[in-house]
Scaffold this active site. Structure first.
Site, mmCIF file in Angstrom:
data_model
loop_
_atom_site.group_PDB
_atom_site.id
_atom_site.type_symbol
_atom_site.label_atom_id
_atom_site.label_comp_id
_atom_site.label_asym_id
_atom_site.label_seq_id
_atom_site.Cartn_x
_atom_site.Cartn_y
_atom_site.Cartn_z
ATOM 1 N N ARG A 51 0.849 -1.189 0.000
ATOM 2 C CA ARG A 51 0.000 0.000 0.000
ATOM 3 C C ARG A 51 0.891 1.248 0.000
ATOM 4 N NH1 ARG A 51 -1.359 1.582 4.610
ATOM 5 N NH2 ARG A 51 -2.298 -0.341 5.355
ATOM 6 N N TYR A 103 -15.643 17.722 -15.637
ATOM 7 C CA TYR A 103 -15.999 16.311 -15.614
ATOM 8 C C TYR A 103 -17.084 16.072 -14.555
ATOM 9 C CZ TYR A 103 -15.492 11.280 -15.253
ATOM 10 O OH TYR A 103 -15.739 9.930 -15.235
ATOM 11 N N ASP A 175 -6.508 19.658 -13.938
ATOM 12 C CA ASP A 175 -6.855 18.343 -14.482
ATOM 13 C C ASP A 175 -6.375 18.340 -15.933
ATOM 14 O OD1 ASP A 175 -8.078 16.149 -15.675
ATOM 15 O OD2 ASP A 175 -9.928 16.323 -14.514
ATOM 16 N N LYS A 200 -7.465 7.392 -19.251
ATOM 17 C CA LYS A 200 -7.731 7.919 -20.592
ATOM 18 C C LYS A 200 -6.482 7.808 -21.477
ATOM 19 C CE LYS A 200 -11.519 8.678 -18.413
ATOM 20 N NZ LYS A 200 -11.870 9.951 -17.802
#
Ligand SMILES: *Cc1c(COP(=O)(O)O)cnc(C)c1O
Length: 384
Positions: A51, A103, A175, A200
């Site tokens: 982690r 978004y 972003d 993406k």
């Protein structure tokens, strides 16, 4: 060769990765392990628990940082998990000034998750970046910019936004999902944090969901790593491997996305049934000059509306396309088509949507890297 001095394509392929020390394997191994054996208490090789740190993820984090011209990178289980990390750096009473054309999932996490923890969000049109300051005050801790915006391809002046952020001692986060580091590097333009939905273009093959943050400031980086480890929304070794592989062709893919995007934008602009075409490469785009100054190309994301603005026209076209696939998401090698009102932006209330121009006949294309003649022929038959 020093990574900083490499050109983009060389960085995309080489930054952050080295042949495996044990075997010479040229590809970074998938370290599918949760833990690491420690020779004695307090002694380890930099890895204790996956982690916190994993070698495959670590290579990817260094690679993404390098292509964004940043010092520190962190990868998350999705783009939204990366946004979640930024928001967890804030405190109750802090305010966020965000662009209003963004978004849908970003809007949803702002409004339905973090508002209830006492963070206040302002949604503002930022096409004129001077206006951002009108919504800032001493509580403003974060300015959130998406450029080009989704789905209307508005362009926000990152340099101007960073000046406002500095004036209010707020962070500017960008972003950069639509532009990718190949076309735009927000840190070079004054941003404090860059965020990616790696799902993406960076992944590029529609096979991974992932997010990333990149920054230069060590204090911000420490906070990001603390939250990444404490909240635990990390990405898996296998996915890290797939994205390392995807990024090796990012520059080549983006060149073709841009070429195909330009031809399709022109085709749509000349089509008698089409009203508006949103693509920042047009000289008539209101912020074309800013796009030219902060981007190295205009990308393959295009939106358009029908003359008469009937939802039926848009939905009919979606039924008829054959090469374009009807799907959410974007940035993969294959071309996708979507209807923001019914799909990606359904979470945004109608009045708010329409105020920012997300109307019923709006269609969004993610132009892929297929042969452009086939793509145009497909759109042509679907528009008959
Ligand atoms: C997809 C997307 C996100 C969210 O990323 P996920 O990987 O789906 O969580 C955020 N911003 C933009 C611009 C996106 O396209």
């Amino acid at each position: 060769m020093e990574e900083r001095k490499m050109k983009f394509g060389t960085k995309a392929i080489h930054a952050g990765v080295q042949p495996d020390e044990a075997t010479g394997a040229i590809m970074t191994p998938i370290y599918q392990t949760s833990t690491y054996v420690q020779p004695e208490v307090g002694v380890n090789k930099g890895y204790e628990y996956s982690r916190t740190q994993n070698p495959t993820r670590h290579a990817l984090e260094k690679n993404i940082a390098a292509i964004e011209n940043g010092n520190f990178g962190a990868c998350f289980g999705s783009g939204l998990a990366a946004i979640d990390c930024i928001l967890k750096m804030l405190n109750p009473g802090d305010e966020v000034v965000s662009t209003n054309d963004l978004y849908g999932g970003t809007y949803r996490i702002f409004r339905t998750i973090f508002e209830k923890y006492g963070i206040k969000f302002h949604f503002v049109g930022m096409e004129n970046a001077d206006k951002i300051g009108d919504y800032c005050n001493e509580n403003t801790q974060l300015i959130w910019v998406e450029t080009p915006t989704n789905p209307l391809m508005n362009i926000i002046d990152i340099v101007a936004a960073s000046k406002v952020a500095k004036q209010y001692k707020a962070w500017l986060a960008v972003d950069n999902t639509f532009a990718t580091p190949y076309l735009q590097n927000p840190l070079d333009l004054g941003a404090d944090i860059v965020m990616h939905s790696v799902t993406k273009y960076l992944g590029g093959h529609s096979d991974v969901v992932m997010g990333a943050l990149v920054c230069n400031d060590e204090t911000i980086a420490k906070e990001i790593y603390r939250i990444q480890n404490s909240s635990g929304a990390v990405t898996a070794p296998m996915d890290s491997f797939l994205v390392l592989r995807g990024i090796k062709t990012l520059h080549i893919r983006m060149q073709r996305h841009c070429e195909n995007g330009e031809k399709i934008a022109q085709f749509l602009a000349n089509h008698p049934r089409i009203d508006k075409v949103y693509w920042p490469g047009f000289e008539t785009h209101p912020n074309h000059e800013i796009a030219k100054s902060q981007m190295r190309g205009f990308g393959g994301m295009i939106s358009f509306t029908f003359i008469g603005n009937k939802m039926e026209d848009a939905l009919n076209m979606l039924k008829k396309v054959e090469v374009f696939a009807l799907a959410e998401s974007l940035g993969g090698v294959e071309s996708l088509i979507g209807h923001p009102v019914k799909m990606t932006h359904a979470a945004i209330p109608k009045e708010e949507r329409e105020k920012s121009g997300i109307v019923d006949s709006l269609i969004r294309l993610s132009v892929g890297i297929e042969d452009v003649d086939d793509l145009i022929a497909d759109l042509e038959q679907a528009l008959k």
